[in-house]
Design a protein around this motif. Sequence first.
Motif, PDB file in Angstrom:
ATOM      1  N   MET A   1       0.834  -1.191   0.000  1.00  0.00           N
ATOM      2  CA  MET A   1       0.000   0.000   0.000  1.00  0.00           C
ATOM      3  C   MET A   1       0.874   1.247   0.000  1.00  0.00           C
ATOM      4  O   MET A   1       1.798   1.356   0.786  1.00  0.00           O
ATOM      5  CB  MET A   1      -0.905   0.002   1.223  1.00  0.00           C
ATOM      6  CG  MET A   1      -2.062  -0.959   1.086  1.00  0.00           C
ATOM      7  SD  MET A   1      -3.048  -1.086   2.588  1.00  0.00           S
ATOM      8  CE  MET A   1      -1.962  -1.985   3.659  1.00  0.00           C
ATOM      9  N   ARG A   2       0.563   2.148  -0.899  1.00  0.00           N
ATOM     10  CA  ARG A   2       1.410   3.320  -1.069  1.00  0.00           C
ATOM     11  C   ARG A   2       0.519   4.562  -1.056  1.00  0.00           C
ATOM     12  O   ARG A   2      -0.525   4.584  -1.722  1.00  0.00           O
ATOM     13  CB  ARG A   2       2.126   3.196  -2.409  1.00  0.00           C
ATOM     14  CG  ARG A   2       3.231   4.174  -2.638  1.00  0.00           C
ATOM     15  CD  ARG A   2       4.107   3.661  -3.797  1.00  0.00           C
ATOM     16  NE  ARG A   2       5.154   4.624  -4.083  1.00  0.00           N
ATOM     17  CZ  ARG A   2       4.985   5.640  -4.922  1.00  0.00           C
ATOM     18  NH1 ARG A   2       3.844   5.811  -5.549  1.00  0.00           N
ATOM     19  NH2 ARG A   2       5.985   6.479  -5.124  1.00  0.00           N
ATOM     20  N   THR A   3       0.910   5.549  -0.292  1.00  0.00           N
ATOM     21  CA  THR A   3       0.153   6.798  -0.236  1.00  0.00           C
ATOM     22  C   THR A   3       1.109   7.952  -0.425  1.00  0.00           C
ATOM     23  O   THR A   3       2.191   7.983   0.171  1.00  0.00           O
ATOM     24  CB  THR A   3      -0.553   6.960   1.133  1.00  0.00           C
ATOM     25  OG1 THR A   3      -1.369   5.813   1.373  1.00  0.00           O
ATOM     26  CG2 THR A   3      -1.418   8.213   1.152  1.00  0.00           C
ATOM     27  N   LYS A  99      -6.066   3.724   2.137  1.00  0.00           N
ATOM     28  CA  LYS A  99      -5.620   2.336   2.300  1.00  0.00           C
ATOM     29  C   LYS A  99      -4.393   2.335   3.193  1.00  0.00           C
ATOM     30  O   LYS A  99      -3.325   2.811   2.798  1.00  0.00           O
ATOM     31  CB  LYS A  99      -5.288   1.735   0.941  1.00  0.00           C
ATOM     32  CG  LYS A  99      -6.511   1.445   0.118  1.00  0.00           C
ATOM     33  CD  LYS A  99      -6.133   0.810  -1.210  1.00  0.00           C
ATOM     34  CE  LYS A  99      -7.365   0.686  -2.090  1.00  0.00           C
ATOM     35  NZ  LYS A  99      -7.080   0.838  -3.496  1.00  0.00           N
ATOM     36  N   GLY A 100      -4.561   1.847   4.414  1.00  0.00           N
ATOM     37  CA  GLY A 100      -3.418   1.743   5.317  1.00  0.00           C
ATOM     38  C   GLY A 100      -3.004   3.050   5.957  1.00  0.00           C
ATOM     39  O   GLY A 100      -1.901   3.153   6.500  1.00  0.00           O
ATOM     40  N   ILE A 101      -3.843   4.055   5.928  1.00  0.00           N
ATOM     41  CA  ILE A 101      -3.475   5.341   6.542  1.00  0.00           C
ATOM     42  C   ILE A 101      -4.721   6.087   7.008  1.00  0.00           C
ATOM     43  O   ILE A 101      -5.774   6.041   6.356  1.00  0.00           O
ATOM     44  CB  ILE A 101      -2.661   6.208   5.550  1.00  0.00           C
ATOM     45  CG1 ILE A 101      -2.138   7.475   6.240  1.00  0.00           C
ATOM     46  CG2 ILE A 101      -3.476   6.561   4.318  1.00  0.00           C
ATOM     47  CD1 ILE A 101      -1.077   8.206   5.445  1.00  0.00           C
ATOM     48  N   GLY A 134      -2.817   0.660  10.556  1.00  0.00           N
ATOM     49  CA  GLY A 134      -2.367   1.617   9.540  1.00  0.00           C
ATOM     50  C   GLY A 134      -1.587   2.781  10.130  1.00  0.00           C
ATOM     51  O   GLY A 134      -1.505   2.957  11.344  1.00  0.00           O
ATOM     52  N   VAL A 135      -1.021   3.566   9.229  1.00  0.00           N
ATOM     53  CA  VAL A 135      -0.210   4.730   9.625  1.00  0.00           C
ATOM     54  C   VAL A 135      -1.131   5.840  10.140  1.00  0.00           C
ATOM     55  O   VAL A 135      -2.188   6.098   9.567  1.00  0.00           O
ATOM     56  CB  VAL A 135       0.629   5.209   8.415  1.00  0.00           C
ATOM     57  CG1 VAL A 135       1.364   6.504   8.733  1.00  0.00           C
ATOM     58  CG2 VAL A 135       1.615   4.125   8.001  1.00  0.00           C
ATOM     59  N   ARG A 136      -0.715   6.455  11.240  1.00  0.00           N
ATOM     60  CA  ARG A 136      -1.562   7.444  11.915  1.00  0.00           C
ATOM     61  C   ARG A 136      -0.945   8.827  11.793  1.00  0.00           C
ATOM     62  O   ARG A 136       0.176   9.069  12.255  1.00  0.00           O
ATOM     63  CB  ARG A 136      -1.708   7.064  13.391  1.00  0.00           C
ATOM     64  CG  ARG A 136      -2.349   5.687  13.547  1.00  0.00           C
ATOM     65  CD  ARG A 136      -2.215   5.112  14.931  1.00  0.00           C
ATOM     66  NE  ARG A 136      -2.781   3.760  14.975  1.00  0.00           N
ATOM     67  CZ  ARG A 136      -2.752   2.962  16.015  1.00  0.00           C
ATOM     68  NH1 ARG A 136      -2.172   3.358  17.144  1.00  0.00           N
ATOM     69  NH2 ARG A 136      -3.287   1.759  15.956  1.00  0.00           N
ATOM     70  N   LEU A 215       5.221  13.702   1.021  1.00  0.00           N
ATOM     71  CA  LEU A 215       5.442  12.515   1.851  1.00  0.00           C
ATOM     72  C   LEU A 215       5.042  11.286   1.052  1.00  0.00           C
ATOM     73  O   LEU A 215       3.944  11.261   0.469  1.00  0.00           O
ATOM     74  CB  LEU A 215       4.586  12.554   3.121  1.00  0.00           C
ATOM     75  CG  LEU A 215       4.975  13.524   4.237  1.00  0.00           C
ATOM     76  CD1 LEU A 215       4.549  14.946   3.892  1.00  0.00           C
ATOM     77  CD2 LEU A 215       4.340  13.095   5.544  1.00  0.00           C
ATOM     78  N   GLU A 216       5.906  10.297   1.028  1.00  0.00           N
ATOM     79  CA  GLU A 216       5.559   9.026   0.396  1.00  0.00           C
ATOM     80  C   GLU A 216       5.637   7.935   1.443  1.00  0.00           C
ATOM     81  O   GLU A 216       6.670   7.769   2.102  1.00  0.00           O
ATOM     82  CB  GLU A 216       6.491   8.749  -0.774  1.00  0.00           C
ATOM     83  CG  GLU A 216       6.152   9.641  -1.947  1.00  0.00           C
ATOM     84  CD  GLU A 216       7.164   9.570  -3.070  1.00  0.00           C
ATOM     85  OE1 GLU A 216       6.970   8.718  -3.949  1.00  0.00           O
ATOM     86  OE2 GLU A 216       8.112  10.342  -3.062  1.00  0.00           O
ATOM     87  N   ILE A 217       4.523   7.251   1.607  1.00  0.00           N
ATOM     88  CA  ILE A 217       4.420   6.217   2.640  1.00  0.00           C
ATOM     89  C   ILE A 217       4.104   4.904   1.952  1.00  0.00           C
ATOM     90  O   ILE A 217       3.083   4.779   1.258  1.00  0.00           O
ATOM     91  CB  ILE A 217       3.315   6.578   3.655  1.00  0.00           C
ATOM     92  CG1 ILE A 217       3.616   7.939   4.302  1.00  0.00           C
ATOM     93  CG2 ILE A 217       3.192   5.491   4.721  1.00  0.00           C
ATOM     94  CD1 ILE A 217       2.421   8.571   4.976  1.00  0.00           C
ATOM     95  N   GLU A 218       4.998   3.957   2.088  1.00  0.00           N
ATOM     96  CA  GLU A 218       4.773   2.635   1.496  1.00  0.00           C
ATOM     97  C   GLU A 218       4.878   1.620   2.620  1.00  0.00           C
ATOM     98  O   GLU A 218       5.962   1.448   3.192  1.00  0.00           O
ATOM     99  CB  GLU A 218       5.796   2.365   0.399  1.00  0.00           C
ATOM    100  CG  GLU A 218       5.479   1.099  -0.352  1.00  0.00           C
ATOM    101  CD  GLU A 218       6.032   1.121  -1.779  1.00  0.00           C
ATOM    102  OE1 GLU A 218       6.866   1.993  -2.076  1.00  0.00           O
ATOM    103  OE2 GLU A 218       5.622   0.259  -2.563  1.00  0.00           O
ATOM    104  N   ASP A 219       3.739   0.989   2.936  1.00  0.00           N
ATOM    105  CA  ASP A 219       3.646   0.167   4.154  1.00  0.00           C
ATOM    106  C   ASP A 219       4.093   1.033   5.331  1.00  0.00           C
ATOM    107  O   ASP A 219       3.437   1.982   5.650  1.00  0.00           O
ATOM    108  CB  ASP A 219       4.423  -1.132   4.002  1.00  0.00           C
ATOM    109  CG  ASP A 219       3.785  -1.996   2.915  1.00  0.00           C
ATOM    110  OD1 ASP A 219       2.543  -2.056   2.877  1.00  0.00           O
ATOM    111  OD2 ASP A 219       4.504  -2.535   2.083  1.00  0.00           O
ATOM    112  N   ARG A 220       5.277   0.752   5.927  1.00  0.00           N
ATOM    113  CA  ARG A 220       5.696   1.619   7.037  1.00  0.00           C
ATOM    114  C   ARG A 220       6.985   2.376   6.713  1.00  0.00           C
ATOM    115  O   ARG A 220       7.652   2.903   7.595  1.00  0.00           O
ATOM    116  CB  ARG A 220       5.838   0.798   8.332  1.00  0.00           C
ATOM    117  CG  ARG A 220       4.478   0.173   8.744  1.00  0.00           C
ATOM    118  CD  ARG A 220       4.397  -0.140  10.191  1.00  0.00           C
ATOM    119  NE  ARG A 220       4.318   1.022  11.042  1.00  0.00           N
ATOM    120  CZ  ARG A 220       3.213   1.752  11.255  1.00  0.00           C
ATOM    121  NH1 ARG A 220       2.088   1.460  10.667  1.00  0.00           N
ATOM    122  NH2 ARG A 220       3.244   2.780  12.071  1.00  0.00           N
TER     123      ARG A 220
END
Length: 245
Positions: A1-3, A99-101, A134-136, A215-220
């Motif tokens: 998952m990538r945000t 997704k995941g955040i 997920g990321v908070r 900011l790029e967040i992929e998994d953690r």
Amino acid sequence: MRTKIAHISDLHFASSLFDPRLADNVAAVIAREAPDLVVVTGDLTTDGYVTEFEAARRFLDGLGVKEKLIVPGNHDARNLGYTVFEELIGPRFPCYRGKGITVMGLDSTEPDVDDGHVGREHYDSIRNTFSGPGVRVLALHHHLIPIPGTGRERQIPTDAGDLLGICKEAGVDIVLSGHKHLAWVWDLDGCFFITAATSTTRRLKGRSRPSMSILEIEDRDLTVREIKTDDLEESVVLRTRLRNH
Ligand SMILES: [Fe+2]
């Protein structure tokens, strides 16, 4: 998952130091990066006037990004600006679940004063919002930790200590803020406090420069790039792995 999140702040529409070329660069970067979410950490306006909100709204609508999370800043709460913010911009306590955040926005302003305050009545809502996986990410205008190079500290939220405690208790991974017009990152116990500079004005400390962050967040895994909005110079300011909850 990538945000991918674009973080901009302190736009200050109608300020004599607002620079439309910087705003054009912000729009160009967002068009190029195509983020999943744009976070705006307050001070869209200079004095909270309706015409200033309308100008900011036109700019934000023109970015062509579906998901935006916007919180008010102290300037937006001036002159009854807080009474029109929700009508013209959106909820003062917005929430984005991807997704995941999860990203939660807080209104840290009080009418006609520059310092901040969130208030204990919102602490349970922070705890509850971040109870899932997920990321908070928390977003608010005021910084919770003083920023080096910004002079006398007098506008930190009056309940900053309690909010830092809630961040730790709720396992918040990232706190996004603005207000000081100077970019900075603090790592406190594995929670990253990312403060954005002003993105569209020359209201700057000394020789510092306007900027925005991606900011790029992929998994953690988290990578933060700071992009100067005057000449689009870009640098990686943080690359880390977020801790597991
Ligand atoms: Fe501010």
